[in-house]
Motif scaffolding. Structure first.
Motif, PDB file in Angstrom:
ATOM      1  N   ALA A 197      -3.089  -3.303   1.445  1.00 24.95           N
ATOM      2  CA  ALA A 197      -1.601  -2.801   1.786  1.00 24.95           C
ATOM      3  C   ALA A 197      -0.824  -2.347   0.369  1.00 24.95           C
ATOM      4  N   ILE A 198      -1.057  -3.280  -0.626  1.00 26.87           N
ATOM      5  CA  ILE A 198      -0.475  -2.664  -1.782  1.00 26.87           C
ATOM      6  C   ILE A 198      -0.994  -1.554  -2.480  1.00 26.87           C
ATOM      7  N   TYR A 199      -2.305  -1.721  -2.461  1.00 27.28           N
ATOM      8  CA  TYR A 199      -2.927  -0.468  -3.039  1.00 27.28           C
ATOM      9  C   TYR A 199      -2.564   0.901  -2.197  1.00 27.28           C
ATOM     10  N   LYS A 200      -2.385   0.865  -0.949  1.00 26.58           N
ATOM     11  CA  LYS A 200      -2.099   2.029  -0.085  1.00 26.58           C
ATOM     12  C   LYS A 200      -0.515   2.443  -0.404  1.00 26.58           C
ATOM     13  N   ARG A 201       0.080   1.309  -0.443  1.00 27.25           N
ATOM     14  CA  ARG A 201       1.684   1.604  -0.757  1.00 27.25           C
ATOM     15  C   ARG A 201       1.699   2.094  -2.259  1.00 27.25           C
ATOM     16  N   ILE A 202       1.247   1.912  -3.169  1.00 23.64           N
ATOM     17  CA  ILE A 202       1.180   2.449  -4.369  1.00 23.64           C
ATOM     18  C   ILE A 202       0.562   3.955  -4.436  1.00 23.64           C
ATOM     19  N   TYR A 203      -0.442   4.191  -3.552  1.00 23.77           N
ATOM     20  CA  TYR A 203      -0.852   5.462  -3.636  1.00 23.77           C
ATOM     21  C   TYR A 203      -0.183   6.539  -2.765  1.00 23.77           C
ATOM     22  N   GLU A 204       0.656   5.716  -1.700  1.00 28.84           N
ATOM     23  CA  GLU A 204       1.532   6.828  -0.911  1.00 28.84           C
ATOM     24  C   GLU A 204       2.892   7.126  -1.687  1.00 28.84           C
ATOM     25  N   LEU A 205       3.106   6.374  -2.387  1.00 25.44           N
ATOM     26  CA  LEU A 205       4.606   6.325  -3.362  1.00 25.44           C
ATOM     27  C   LEU A 205       4.178   7.442  -4.300  1.00 25.44           C
ATOM     28  N   ALA A 206       3.134   7.028  -5.013  1.00 26.74           N
ATOM     29  CA  ALA A 206       2.857   7.879  -6.289  1.00 26.74           C
ATOM     30  C   ALA A 206       2.587   9.322  -5.557  1.00 26.74           C
ATOM     31  N   LYS A 207       2.016   9.437  -4.659  1.00 26.04           N
ATOM     32  CA  LYS A 207       1.676  10.929  -3.980  1.00 26.04           C
ATOM     33  C   LYS A 207       3.081  11.456  -3.646  1.00 26.04           C
ATOM     34  N   SER A 208       3.848  10.541  -2.918  1.00 24.52           N
ATOM     35  CA  SER A 208       5.243  11.317  -2.543  1.00 24.52           C
ATOM     36  C   SER A 208       5.999  11.730  -3.956  1.00 24.52           C
ATOM     37  N   LYS A 209       5.777  11.261  -5.088  1.00 26.38           N
ATOM     38  CA  LYS A 209       6.501  11.654  -6.238  1.00 26.38           C
ATOM     39  C   LYS A 209       5.644  12.523  -7.079  1.00 26.38           C
ATOM     40  N   GLY A 210       4.618  13.089  -6.647  1.00 23.37           N
ATOM     41  CA  GLY A 210       3.684  14.027  -7.175  1.00 23.37           C
ATOM     42  C   GLY A 210       2.986  13.364  -8.386  1.00 23.37           C
ATOM     43  N   LEU A 211       2.511  12.175  -8.209  1.00 28.76           N
ATOM     44  CA  LEU A 211       2.000  11.556  -9.616  1.00 28.76           C
ATOM     45  C   LEU A 211       0.594  11.236  -9.297  1.00 28.76           C
TER      46      LEU A 211
ATOM     47  N   SER B  75       5.961  -3.497 -12.828  1.00 29.29           N
ATOM     48  CA  SER B  75       5.649  -2.523 -13.876  1.00 29.29           C
ATOM     49  C   SER B  75       5.506  -1.312 -13.182  1.00 29.29           C
ATOM     50  N   ILE B  76       4.752  -1.428 -11.863  1.00 30.14           N
ATOM     51  CA  ILE B  76       4.412  -0.035 -11.198  1.00 30.14           C
ATOM     52  C   ILE B  76       5.546   0.759 -10.545  1.00 30.14           C
ATOM     53  N   CYS B  77       6.427  -0.484 -10.204  1.00 32.22           N
ATOM     54  CA  CYS B  77       7.965   0.028  -9.532  1.00 32.22           C
ATOM     55  C   CYS B  77       8.552   0.419 -10.482  1.00 32.22           C
ATOM     56  N   GLU B  78       8.654   0.202 -11.791  1.00 36.88           N
ATOM     57  CA  GLU B  78       9.230   0.705 -12.843  1.00 36.88           C
ATOM     58  C   GLU B  78       8.768   2.285 -13.018  1.00 36.88           C
ATOM     59  N   GLY B  79       7.544   2.475 -13.152  1.00 35.75           N
ATOM     60  CA  GLY B  79       6.974   3.789 -13.327  1.00 35.75           C
ATOM     61  C   GLY B  79       7.411   4.655 -11.885  1.00 35.75           C
ATOM     62  N   LEU B  80       7.470   4.053 -11.020  1.00 37.52           N
ATOM     63  CA  LEU B  80       7.702   4.791  -9.490  1.00 37.52           C
ATOM     64  C   LEU B  80       9.304   5.074  -9.730  1.00 37.52           C
ATOM     65  N   GLU B  81       9.910   4.449 -10.557  1.00 37.80           N
ATOM     66  CA  GLU B  81      11.460   4.526 -10.597  1.00 37.80           C
ATOM     67  C   GLU B  81      12.200   3.996  -9.010  1.00 37.80           C
ATOM     68  N   ILE B  82      11.606   3.089  -8.849  1.00 39.99           N
ATOM     69  CA  ILE B  82      12.059   2.091  -7.536  1.00 39.99           C
ATOM     70  C   ILE B  82      12.010   0.712  -7.505  1.00 39.99           C
ATOM     71  N   ASN B  83      12.738  -0.080  -6.819  1.00 39.64           N
ATOM     72  CA  ASN B  83      12.752  -1.568  -6.866  1.00 39.64           C
ATOM     73  C   ASN B  83      11.930  -2.235  -5.947  1.00 39.64           C
ATOM     74  N   LEU B  84      11.733  -3.311  -6.057  1.00 43.85           N
ATOM     75  CA  LEU B  84      10.681  -4.203  -5.383  1.00 43.85           C
ATOM     76  C   LEU B  84      11.078  -3.882  -3.692  1.00 43.85           C
ATOM     77  N   LYS B  85      12.417  -4.189  -3.507  1.00 42.38           N
ATOM     78  CA  LYS B  85      12.765  -4.026  -2.096  1.00 42.38           C
ATOM     79  C   LYS B  85      12.102  -2.561  -1.722  1.00 42.38           C
ATOM     80  N   GLU B  86      12.272  -1.453  -2.100  1.00 41.36           N
ATOM     81  CA  GLU B  86      11.983  -0.141  -1.716  1.00 41.36           C
ATOM     82  C   GLU B  86      10.364  -0.185  -1.582  1.00 41.36           C
ATOM     83  N   PHE B  87       9.533  -1.103  -2.723  1.00 40.25           N
ATOM     84  CA  PHE B  87       8.122  -1.164  -2.566  1.00 40.25           C
ATOM     85  C   PHE B  87       7.645  -1.695  -1.188  1.00 40.25           C
ATOM     86  N   PHE B  88       8.521  -2.938  -1.077  1.00 41.91           N
ATOM     87  CA  PHE B  88       7.637  -3.616   0.180  1.00 41.91           C
ATOM     88  C   PHE B  88       8.431  -3.278   1.590  1.00 41.91           C
TER      89      PHE B  88
END
Length: 78
Positions: free
Chosen positions: A7-21, A53-66
């Motif tokens: 789930a964490i991997y998928k979330r990282i992937y979808e957030l990165a994709k949504s930010k064009g990263l 650190s990933i959240c910092e790179g995505l410019e989001i907070n942990l609440k947004e991530f989860f």
């Protein structure tokens, strides 16, 4: 259903994709090695400092991530 790591991997992937990263670009922005990002899916335990650190790179907070259906109890297995 999926494991928490998946789930964490998928979330990282979808957030990165949504930010064009790509994972490479996210690696550059977060300071987390690309090899680490790529292996998160199969890792049993992911440190909170890596997620932070990933959240910092995505410019989001942990609440947004989860804040995702991926992390709802009925969607996770042990």
């Amino acid at each position: 259903m999926q494991t928490l790591s998946e789930a964490i991997y998928k979330r990282i992937y979808e957030l990165a994709k949504s930010k064009g990263l790509t994972f490479y670009a996210l690696s550059q922005k977060s300071g987390v090695p690309r090899s680490t990002l790529s292996t998160l899916k199969s890792t049993k335990s992911i440190g909170t400092s890596i997620i932070y650190s990933i959240c910092e790179g995505l410019e989001i907070n942990l609440k947004e991530f989860f804040n995702s259906p991926l992390f709802e109890r009925e969607n996770l297995i042990d």
